[in-house]
Design a protein around this motif. Sequence first.
Motif, short mmCIF file in Angstrom:
data_model
loop_
_atom_site.label_atom_id
_atom_site.label_comp_id
_atom_site.label_asym_id
_atom_site.label_seq_id
_atom_site.Cartn_x
_atom_site.Cartn_y
_atom_site.Cartn_z
N VAL A 23 0.93 -1.14 -0.04
CA VAL A 23 0.19 0.16 0.21
C VAL A 23 0.88 1.20 -0.12
CG1 VAL A 23 -1.70 1.37 1.29
CG2 VAL A 23 -1.70 -1.30 1.28
N ALA A 24 0.70 2.21 -0.92
CA ALA A 24 1.34 3.40 -0.93
C ALA A 24 0.58 4.50 -0.66
CB ALA A 24 1.86 3.60 -2.52
N SER A 25 1.13 5.40 -0.16
CA SER A 25 0.74 6.77 0.26
C SER A 25 1.04 7.76 -0.85
CB SER A 25 1.54 7.33 1.54
OG SER A 25 2.91 7.64 1.19
N GLY A 26 0.33 8.73 -0.88
CA GLY A 26 0.30 9.87 -2.01
C GLY A 26 -0.65 9.50 -2.89
N ARG A 27 -0.83 10.82 -3.67
CA ARG A 27 -1.91 10.82 -4.65
C ARG A 27 -1.60 10.46 -6.05
NH1 ARG A 27 -3.26 16.99 -3.57
NH2 ARG A 27 -1.27 16.97 -3.75
N THR A 28 -0.38 9.89 -6.41
CA THR A 28 0.05 9.81 -7.84
C THR A 28 0.59 8.30 -7.91
OG1 THR A 28 2.31 10.78 -7.29
CG2 THR A 28 0.60 12.51 -8.22
N PHE A 29 0.09 7.47 -7.27
CA PHE A 29 0.36 6.08 -7.30
C PHE A 29 0.55 5.78 -8.65
CE2 PHE A 29 1.33 2.07 -5.91
CZ PHE A 29 0.59 1.03 -6.38
N SER A 30 -0.58 6.15 -9.50
CA SER A 30 -0.67 5.57 -10.88
C SER A 30 0.69 6.01 -11.89
CB SER A 30 -1.88 6.14 -11.75
OG SER A 30 -1.92 7.66 -11.83
N ARG A 31 1.21 6.94 -11.38
CA ARG A 31 2.30 7.46 -12.15
C ARG A 31 3.60 6.70 -11.82
NH1 ARG A 31 1.01 8.32 -16.87
NH2 ARG A 31 2.78 9.64 -17.38
N TYR A 32 3.64 5.68 -11.00
CA TYR A 32 5.00 5.01 -10.47
C TYR A 32 4.83 3.77 -11.09
CZ TYR A 32 5.81 8.64 -7.04
OH TYR A 32 6.30 9.93 -6.25
N SER A 33 6.16 3.24 -11.23
CA SER A 33 6.39 1.65 -11.67
C SER A 33 6.62 0.92 -10.54
CB SER A 33 7.42 1.70 -12.54
OG SER A 33 6.98 2.15 -13.90
N ILE A 34 6.18 -0.05 -9.91
CA ILE A 34 6.42 -0.92 -8.84
C ILE A 34 7.28 -2.21 -9.27
CG2 ILE A 34 5.31 -2.08 -7.00
CD1 ILE A 34 4.60 0.71 -7.03
N GLY A 35 7.82 -2.33 -8.22
CA GLY A 35 8.81 -3.67 -8.43
C GLY A 35 8.89 -4.37 -7.11
N TRP A 36 8.84 -5.65 -7.17
CA TRP A 36 8.89 -6.47 -5.96
C TRP A 36 10.36 -7.14 -5.89
CZ3 TRP A 36 5.72 -7.15 -1.84
CH2 TRP A 36 4.35 -6.64 -2.03
N PHE A 37 11.16 -6.83 -4.86
CA PHE A 37 12.43 -7.54 -4.70
C PHE A 37 12.46 -8.74 -3.48
CE2 PHE A 37 14.99 -4.69 -7.60
CZ PHE A 37 14.02 -4.25 -7.75
N ARG A 38 13.33 -9.45 -3.56
CA ARG A 38 13.47 -10.35 -2.36
C ARG A 38 14.99 -10.58 -1.98
NH1 ARG A 38 11.55 -16.11 -5.02
NH2 ARG A 38 13.43 -16.19 -6.39
N GLN A 39 15.23 -10.78 -0.76
CA GLN A 39 16.66 -10.80 -0.08
C GLN A 39 16.60 -12.08 0.74
OE1 GLN A 39 18.51 -7.27 1.33
NE2 GLN A 39 20.47 -8.07 0.89
N ALA A 40 17.38 -12.80 0.43
CA ALA A 40 17.48 -14.22 1.62
C ALA A 40 18.83 -13.83 2.31
CB ALA A 40 17.65 -15.36 0.46
N PRO A 41 19.04 -14.54 3.27
CA PRO A 41 20.24 -14.44 4.29
C PRO A 41 21.59 -14.67 3.34
CG PRO A 41 18.59 -15.38 5.46
CD PRO A 41 17.98 -15.48 4.11
N GLY A 42 22.56 -13.73 3.50
CA GLY A 42 23.70 -13.90 2.81
C GLY A 42 23.88 -13.48 1.33
N GLU A 44 22.48 -11.16 -2.26
CA GLU A 44 22.10 -9.76 -2.65
C GLU A 44 20.53 -9.67 -2.82
OE1 GLU A 44 26.34 -8.45 -4.81
OE2 GLU A 44 24.39 -8.70 -6.08
N ARG A 45 20.05 -8.36 -2.83
CA ARG A 45 18.78 -8.14 -3.00
C ARG A 45 18.48 -8.65 -4.57
NH1 ARG A 45 15.84 -3.13 -0.33
NH2 ARG A 45 17.00 -4.41 1.57
N GLU A 46 17.43 -9.24 -4.87
CA GLU A 46 17.05 -9.85 -6.20
C GLU A 46 15.70 -9.24 -6.71
OE1 GLU A 46 16.50 -14.37 -8.04
OE2 GLU A 46 15.69 -13.64 -6.08
N PHE A 47 15.63 -8.70 -7.93
CA PHE A 47 14.39 -8.56 -8.52
C PHE A 47 13.34 -9.69 -8.82
CE2 PHE A 47 11.55 -5.97 -10.98
CZ PHE A 47 11.28 -6.87 -12.14
N VAL A 48 12.41 -9.67 -8.47
CA VAL A 48 11.30 -10.74 -8.52
C VAL A 48 10.37 -10.49 -9.65
CG1 VAL A 48 9.50 -11.96 -7.58
CG2 VAL A 48 11.44 -11.30 -6.11
N ALA A 49 9.79 -9.25 -9.61
CA ALA A 49 8.58 -8.83 -10.71
C ALA A 49 8.40 -7.22 -10.58
CB ALA A 49 7.36 -9.65 -10.26
N GLY A 50 8.15 -6.74 -11.83
CA GLY A 50 7.63 -5.43 -11.72
C GLY A 50 6.53 -5.03 -12.58
#
Length: 123
Positions: A23-42, A44-50
Amino acid sequence: QVQLVESGGGLVQDGGSLRLSCVASGRTFSRYSIGWFRQAPGKEREFVAGISWDATTSYVDSVKGRFTISRDNSKNTGFLQMDNLKPEDTAVYFCAARPAAGATAAPREYAYWGQGTQVTVSS
């Protein structure tokens, strides 16, 4: 300024499903691209989906056919539906936002990040 709050993580068995929300705050959410990342112990942070502001989607190969990214601009919310989860999907999952077209896989391109939600898949 955009604030992001993830939810929906938890503990599931191999083959189970979870739906993450961002959930995002703000009024211009529609003008943002969203990415999901994940990070396992040890690791690097990895792109999952966008998902771009025009609803174009992209996925890392390891989740194609299992995960689905979507957004509901009327609710300022992004989603990551995760099906057929595997133990190797275990990680902290983060959503991120960038005020530009294109959900790039590079974490440095995202200006805003949530606090993360833990996903644990047991074998």
